[in-house]
Structure formats: structure tokens, C-alpha cells
Design a protein around this motif. Sequence first.
Motif, PDB file in Angstrom:
ATOM      1  N   ASP A 259       6.443   1.151 -13.863  1.00 48.76           N
ATOM      2  CA  ASP A 259       6.338   2.233 -12.892  1.00 48.76           C
ATOM      3  C   ASP A 259       7.734   2.798 -12.642  1.00 48.76           C
ATOM      4  O   ASP A 259       8.559   2.184 -11.963  1.00 48.76           O
ATOM      5  N   ALA A 260       7.997   3.979 -13.187  1.00 53.22           N
ATOM      6  CA  ALA A 260       9.333   4.578 -13.067  1.00 53.22           C
ATOM      7  C   ALA A 260       9.655   4.983 -11.638  1.00 53.22           C
ATOM      8  O   ALA A 260      10.829   5.199 -11.306  1.00 53.22           O
ATOM      9  N   ALA A 261       8.645   5.074 -10.789  1.00 51.27           N
ATOM     10  CA  ALA A 261       8.912   5.367  -9.386  1.00 51.27           C
ATOM     11  C   ALA A 261       9.507   4.158  -8.673  1.00 51.27           C
ATOM     12  O   ALA A 261      10.121   4.287  -7.612  1.00 51.27           O
ATOM     13  N   VAL A 262       9.324   2.965  -9.259  1.00 49.58           N
ATOM     14  CA  VAL A 262       9.831   1.726  -8.660  1.00 49.58           C
ATOM     15  C   VAL A 262      11.027   1.185  -9.433  1.00 49.58           C
ATOM     16  O   VAL A 262      11.987   0.691  -8.848  1.00 49.58           O
ATOM     17  N   TRP A 263      10.977   1.292 -10.780  1.00 50.58           N
ATOM     18  CA  TRP A 263      12.012   0.698 -11.631  1.00 50.58           C
ATOM     19  C   TRP A 263      12.740   1.797 -12.401  1.00 50.58           C
ATOM     20  O   TRP A 263      12.404   2.100 -13.540  1.00 50.58           O
ATOM     21  N   ASN A 264      13.735   2.377 -11.763  1.00 53.66           N
ATOM     22  CA  ASN A 264      14.563   3.408 -12.379  1.00 53.66           C
ATOM     23  C   ASN A 264      15.961   3.315 -11.779  1.00 53.66           C
ATOM     24  O   ASN A 264      16.162   3.694 -10.617  1.00 53.66           O
TER      25      ASN A 264
ATOM     26  N   ALA B 105       0.328   0.226 -10.066  1.00 58.34           N
ATOM     27  CA  ALA B 105       0.771   1.378 -10.853  1.00 58.34           C
ATOM     28  C   ALA B 105      -0.343   2.062 -11.626  1.00 58.34           C
ATOM     29  O   ALA B 105      -0.310   3.282 -11.823  1.00 58.34           O
TER      30      ALA B 105
ATOM     31  N   ASP C 291      17.114   4.171  -7.906  1.00 57.77           N
ATOM     32  CA  ASP C 291      16.650   2.986  -7.189  1.00 57.77           C
ATOM     33  C   ASP C 291      17.440   2.804  -5.893  1.00 57.77           C
ATOM     34  O   ASP C 291      18.641   2.510  -5.926  1.00 57.77           O
TER      35      ASP C 291
END
Length: 490
Positions: free
Chosen positions: A258-263, A25, A267
Amino acid sequence: MHVLQVCAEIFPLLKTGGLADVAGALPAALAAEGAQVRVLLPGFPAILAGLEGGVEISHLAPPGAMAAADARLFFGRLPACGVDAYVINAPAFYTRNGGPYADAHQQPYADNHLRFALLGWTAAQLAGGLDASWVPDVVHGHDWHAGLAPAYLRAEAERRGQALAPSLFTVHNLAYQGIFDAAHFAELSLPAHYFAMHGVEFHGRLNFMKAGLYYADRISTVSPSYAREIQHHDQGCGLDGLLRSRAHELEGILNGVDAAVWNPAVDPLLPAPFSADDPAGKASCKSALQRELGLKRAASAPLFCVVSRLTEQKGLHLVLEALPRLVEQGAQFALLGSGDAALEAAFRAAAEADPAAVAVRIGYDEPFAHRLIAASDVIMVPSHYEPCGLTQLYGLAYGALPLVRRVGGLADTVADARLETLDNDATGFVFEPFAAEALEATIRRALALYRRRADWKLVRQRGMRQHFGWDAAASRYMALYGILAPHSAP
């Protein structure tokens, strides 16, 4: 600003812990701040498989016993990670039947000192112009695997009689130091005087972590509290004196998520999306997980989870002691993790004894980790020490209130829910004594709040709205790079 990140693993290609999440990240966050980032990695099979457009930069000629690697350096793109990378292709060193650091029986490889010395040596060669088209302004090494990078940088600068790129060394977990027999020092071709108290020697042995701490121009670690804790005997792992001597050059920078992975709102790994403003999908995630694990389908039963390496550090023997009382009070428990064989067996036995309330999955499964945290009401991180911790941050984002011990990054990221804090800053549950009784008392507080549904939803919503993005950390790192290489700042 050209920044070379040096690390041993990177998400999503190769992950054994939080280090990979950081390595995956941070480059994008630094790029958003104006840095040009490249990553140097060992050529483990998963990393080589993810390299696209790889071009051979050099047939490496490392000194000493590292020459046995017959190594080649490739440069290309890691699309899964969104970063340009140098990869050391050395099958004799990195293609093994086991994991990246240990064999299938969890025994560290006998030549780990050479495998990761090669990583540090190559970083120094890149700083010296090995790739004439791109020379780093700063070399940023992560954890003991990259600990010799600052030492080789210093040695190469001394040999050339000119300064090379300055180095930053980040401690992710001081307890894992890369300690080897002193006889191996001669195989590394570092100057003889480097094996000394003021150098890489540690109680008569070779210590990669100490090398990074001693020779790096600046040091960072992954939370402000941990930066303070490691300067004291109980958390310093024998290196607290060195760290105190460099306190003015040590900074704690909290890891991000990492909001691209953990949102949870977007998701793709979840059975239903949800958010702080629209949490309805969380109930669907819980129902689906109960069905998947064979737990009793009970929407009202609070679900506690653990996603962790099973080690003494993580305090999971406390969870085992508290588990019977947890279940007696109507809660359910699910665990994902692997590690200590005795802990694995004990958790398996607990699940076999009460499969309607306790479920255990041994190993690591990234998609399942997302589903488990999304389904849970509480995520437990009762660590003895915790440099930063990422699972409590994932728990906050996914509405699983963290239940943590007040230590390291856990203390920096979770605010205890008490009557006087419910309307202000409460985001989870915090205890201090490293004892099962303290954990059990905090579990009782969590269950009491769970029964007060309006208060629970308030705290959960506040937790989900916390911001722990990488932008803040990247800005802090860029400031450090600017101190190290002021003429290269963007």
C-alpha cells in the motif's frame, strides 16, 4: 460487482501479521477496479472502536453452541481503513483480555472454533440476504478464521435448494489451519456428512483451513511460487493431496504494498523523506535510528535489520548463528519482533553483550518498523517457508536490500545480486540451503557489494523503483470474481 471480504483483522485497527495489511489495502484497490466492497469482521474492541455510524442490521440467531454469543450485526464505516464494514458485536466471544486469538499467556482460547464459526456463518447469512439492501455477488474469505464461510455457504444453499454467492478462499499461511477436537463439530450445526474425508475432517479432527479449501468454489494464495510449493509434501502441511486435486482451481496472486502507507518520500513516520532519485534522507534516518537505539554512530557501518514474528518458520535461529560473524565484519544489527520466548531471550542476550552493535526491541510497533526499515541497508528474511512476505517488499521500497531465502513469495520478488546481474535485474541477495553457512556466505556477498558504493547505489535504486502495488493484484482478483460470478462483473 458486490464483494464481501471476510477476515479476522484489518490494518490499521488490528494487526498481528501480514493478513491485516492485505485486508486493509485490498478493498480500496478492488474499488478502483469497479467493485463495491464490504468487509465482515469479528467485533474485537479495536474494530468496534473504529466503527463510525454503526447501525444494527440484525440480532443474529446462530445455531448450535454459537447461540451463546448473543450476537448483533452492525454496519458502518471504518474511516481508518477507508471501507464499509459489517461487524459482529458479540462481547462474550470477542472482548477478551488477551489478543484476538490467544490469551495473555499465548494460549489459544478454548472456544476459538465457535468464535470463528460465527464469522463464517454470518458470511453465509449475508449471502442469503440478511441485509436486503446489499447482497454479495462473491464471498472472499481469508485464512482459516474464515474457513467455514464456504462450508456454511454450501450448507445454506443445500438447505434452501438454491444457489448463493460463490466463494473464493485465500490461503495466507497454510501452516495455521484452525484444528480442533472432533467433538466440537457437533456444536457448529453443519450437516453431519460434512465431517468426512471429503469435508472438514482431517485425521479425525475438525480443520477450518481444510473446510475452506474443500468447499470454496476457487482457491488462491499469496504468491505464484507458494501456490506451487503447497501442492508438494514438504510445504503442503498435510493438505497437499487436496490442493493437487484442485490445482486447476488454485491461483497464486502476489500481495502488494500500500503506497499510501509505505512510501519513504511522504512517510510522516520518518525523520527525513527520501526516494530513489533523492536518497539523501536515508542517511538521516540511519543516524537517527542509531541514536535512538544506542548503536555506535557510524554512517559507514552497514545496518542489517529484522522485522518479524519470532518463529521457527522465519529462520531466525540462522540469524542468531550468523550474528557474531556479522558484527565481526563491522556491521550493525537491529531487530523488532516477538514470539518464541527462547528466541526473544537469545536476541536480548546478544544485544546486552554488544549494545554498540546489536539492538533488539521485543514487541510490535508500527511507527518503529517504518523507522527501522528506512534506516537499514539490508533487511533479512531467511524463512524456511514464506507464502508471500511483505517485509522484503517494504525493504525494497525503503532502500533496505532484502536478503532472503529462495522460497515462496521471496523467490518471486527478489533478484539475486551477482556480478552477471548487477547491470540487469539485481535487487537483493538470495540463498537456497536452509543453513547458517548459506546465510553467512550471502551476508559476505552483501558486505562485499556494500563496499563497492557505486554498485550498491545502483542495486538500491533499482530495488526502490520496483512496483509491487495492489493494482496488479486487484486486477487478478477481479478476473477471478468474474469467473465466479460472470453476470455481476462491472
